[in-house]
Design a protein around this motif. Structure first.
Motif, short mmCIF file in Angstrom:
data_model
loop_
_atom_site.label_atom_id
_atom_site.label_comp_id
_atom_site.label_asym_id
_atom_site.label_seq_id
_atom_site.Cartn_x
_atom_site.Cartn_y
_atom_site.Cartn_z
N TRP A 169 0.81 -1.22 0.00
CA TRP A 169 0.00 0.00 0.00
C TRP A 169 0.84 1.27 0.00
N LYS A 172 1.80 1.63 -3.75
CA LYS A 172 0.69 1.81 -4.67
C LYS A 172 0.51 3.27 -5.07
N ASP A 186 -5.13 6.64 3.58
CA ASP A 186 -5.38 5.70 2.49
C ASP A 186 -4.61 4.40 2.69
N LYS A 189 -6.40 2.38 5.45
CA LYS A 189 -7.67 1.83 4.98
C LYS A 189 -7.45 0.59 4.12
N GLY A 190 -6.46 0.66 3.22
CA GLY A 190 -6.18 -0.49 2.37
C GLY A 190 -5.69 -1.70 3.15
N GLU A 193 -8.62 -3.44 5.05
CA GLU A 193 -9.46 -4.27 4.19
C GLU A 193 -8.79 -5.62 3.90
N ASP A 194 -7.49 -5.60 3.65
CA ASP A 194 -6.77 -6.85 3.37
C ASP A 194 -6.71 -7.74 4.61
#
Length: 329
Positions: A169, A172, A186, A189-190, A193-194
């Motif tokens: 992340w 990215k 950001d 958050k990523g 989720e993973d």
């Protein structure tokens, strides 16, 4: 289901409760007539047998198992206690609260960066929160083979894959390697989720994930701090050019270590790109000259500067002084 004539239990409860314990499995005892179930605040009690859930009880309090629990169990509704017989089941007590865990990278993570073959070494720390969400998955994947499960067990699972997720992340969408804090929302958050997808299989939900801070090697952090402080009082581009020139002239950058070399290289590339951009910008166009005035005759008609008949300069008259040609039609 097995029945025995001894090892009967009068009270079914969470023994040796700890704040960091996620669940506790009550087993290896038989429930006899007159036994009580005690559920404390923040606990759920799950009766299960051979991996199958018989009933879930969520309200805290004290219950008579024969009259208040057995009638609600899936396959044991018709069970009747005998004279010296009991019912053998397992009870899983689950801590329903949301757990907060601190995390930190044990070693620096080398994040891929343009122009840096070895990557940029970065450390990070923060917190994550989780809670038990799916009792069926929890029993199937963990409680079926474990008698207890603590926060440290979850932390070990999370940190084992956290380095890979941080690398994923951070790298990215080409984030600014020298200002990762501005992208921490950001990135967090990523990762959340993973992680949630990974832990959901075990009945655990990741309810939050936060990156509190990123840290760089000392040499790079010093350069970032200098740029930030100079940006408050002057031109950062000019400051970077001066710092880079002074460093090269004094030889300080030659012995500053790999981290210093990498930072100098990236700073030099940034300056070169900005200089090229400035050189490629179009120069301002010249101020247009006002159009030359053309003499006008009576009635606003234009008068030629030269006679169309003989070519003599008109001098602003209505007739050519050489051949008499009329200049205004």
């Amino acid at each position: 289901m097995s029945f025995f004539k001894n090892q009967f239990a009068n009270v079914v409860e969470w023994q040796e409760f700890r704040e960091d314990m996620i669940f506790y499995k009550w087993s290896n005892h038989e429930i006899k007539k007159g036994s009580r179930l005690i559920i404390r605040p923040g606990q759920d009690a799950i009766f299960f047998n051979n991996g199958k859930i018989e009933g879930v009880f969520r309200d805290d309090g004290e219950y008579d198992i024969e009259s208040q629990i057995i009638p609600f169990l899936s396959t044991l509704k018709g069970f009747k206690f005998g004279f010296n017989s009991g019912m053998r089941v397992e009870v899983l007590f689950v801590n329903t609260k949301e757990f907060v865990v601190k995390w930190g990278t044990q070693n620096a993570i080398n994040i891929p960066a343009p122009g840096l073959p070895g990557g940029m070494p970065i450390r990070a720390n923060g917190t994550f929160t989780f809670k038990v969400d799916d009792y069926i998955a929890l029993i199937d994947q963990i409680a079926g083979v474990k008698d207890r499960y603590v926060v440290e067990d979850v932390k070990i699972r999370i940190t084992s894959i956290l380095d890979q997720l941080l690398m994923k992340w951070i790298s990215k969408e080409g984030k600014d390697m020298f200002n990762l804090q501005s992208n921490s929302f950001d990135i967090s958050k990523g990762i959340q989720e993973d992680l949630d997808m990974q832990m959901l299989k075990s009945g655990i939900s990741i309810t939050g994930f936060t990156v509190m801070s990123f840290s760089y090697p000392k040499e790079i952090q010093d350069m970032i701090t200098k740029n930030a402080s100079h940006g408050m009082v002057g031109n950062v581009d000019r400051y970077q050019q001066i710092e880079l020139t002074d460093g090269m002239a004094s030889g300080k950058m030659s012995g500053g270590g790999a981290a210093s070399d990498m930072a100098g290289m990236m700073m030099g590339m940034n300056i070169a790109n900005k200089m090229m951009n400035q050189m490629n910008q179009p120069t301002p166009s010249q101020t247009p000259q006002p159009p030359s005035q053309v003499a006008e005759g009576d009635g606003g008609q234009k008068r030629p500067n030269f006679c169309p008949n003989c070519g003599t300069k008109t001098g602003g008259t209505n007739f050519c002084s050489n051949c008499g040609q009329k200049l205004i039609s």
